[in-house]
Design a protein around this motif. Sequence first.
Motif, PDB file in Angstrom:
ATOM      1  N   ASN A   1     -18.826  26.253  52.652  1.00 34.34           N
ATOM      2  CA  ASN A   1     -19.685  25.220  52.085  1.00 34.34           C
ATOM      3  C   ASN A   1     -20.279  24.342  53.175  1.00 34.34           C
ATOM      4  OD1 ASN A   1     -20.269  24.734  49.160  1.00 34.34           O
ATOM      5  ND2 ASN A   1     -18.110  25.311  48.993  1.00 34.34           N
TER       6      ASN A   1
ATOM      7  N   GLU B   1     -19.620  20.380  45.718  1.00 33.69           N
ATOM      8  CA  GLU B   1     -19.555  21.754  46.191  1.00 33.69           C
ATOM      9  C   GLU B   1     -19.446  22.692  44.996  1.00 33.69           C
ATOM     10  OE1 GLU B   1     -16.278  22.040  48.873  1.00 33.69           O
ATOM     11  OE2 GLU B   1     -17.329  20.986  50.500  1.00 33.69           O
TER      12      GLU B   1
ATOM     13  N   GLN C   1     -24.110  24.259  46.761  1.00 37.97           N
ATOM     14  CA  GLN C   1     -24.117  22.808  46.710  1.00 37.97           C
ATOM     15  C   GLN C   1     -24.947  22.321  45.533  1.00 37.97           C
ATOM     16  OE1 GLN C   1     -22.686  20.506  48.797  1.00 37.97           O
ATOM     17  NE2 GLN C   1     -21.759  21.990  50.216  1.00 37.97           N
TER      18      GLN C   1
END
Length: 300
Positions: free
Chosen positions: A14, A38, A149
């Motif tokens: 991420n 996330e 995201q």
Amino acid sequence: MNGQSTMSDTVFTNHAIRDAIGDALTPLLGEPPSFTAELTQTGSLRASGLTAHVSFSGRIEGMALIEASHPASRGLIGEMLGDEDLPPEDVIDGFGEIANVLAGAIKMMLAQAGYSVTISLPQLHRTEPVEADHVVGLHGAQQTRWVGQALTVCGHPLNVWVGHGTIRPFEHQRPRVLVVEDDPAEGKSAVRSLQEAGYEVSLSTDAVEGIRKAVTDDCHLVFTDIQMSGVNGAALVGALQVILPDTKLVVCTALTQAEAREALGPAAAYAKLVLTKPIDGRQWVEVAENLLGPAKKQAA
């Protein structure tokens, strides 16, 4: 989890996705995005509203996908284009352009990790009504890992996902060569000679298409004419040295060496070689072998 899954997990973190998104969207939209959460998921992804995706393939296969509600997508593209009253087709085109830019950032992220991939053109999907959704699947339901995201850009919520499979074992691939030539006979002669020598070769008859093919196919070597209708070879060389800095660029022309250097201008510094026409089959292959190595040995 096997070793290949572990490798792909270390590439698609991420943190890496977040950095790629920020680097891509900030110059495009004029302000950095605000990251809110996330995203992770395994299997098929259910997406709603307006979506745009770009597939990538190579040792890693997957997809970069963005999704937003229809009001959010209209507001976002309106901010990007400076027009709040855009027709639906302009919103869709703008959304596709964002996906294209993000996919380019993902491609660069993978290249920095040592994985060269090719990317497709953006594909758009519009669910109606807004509450409807559609399923995006890759590699079979349980093999696809999605990371991404949730963010806010110019005040509008947007989700960015990257779905991917495992990294495939390395296989030697034939070097990819592009010939940009508007003379059909000259172009076909070059392609035939290079293919017979074992290279993977494509042909383009104009510079704009040539730039697109070079980027999409991630070509290792590009031969280009200078004097072509529309965009000329000098512009192609200048563009590709920025977009694909590791690609070898060779200019082929009926001009003298001095005339060719003058016609190329600053782009002359990026050409590995200037070949004077006519060019026979042996010359095409010799140049490719000098710059890339023999194709048949690499493919073995």
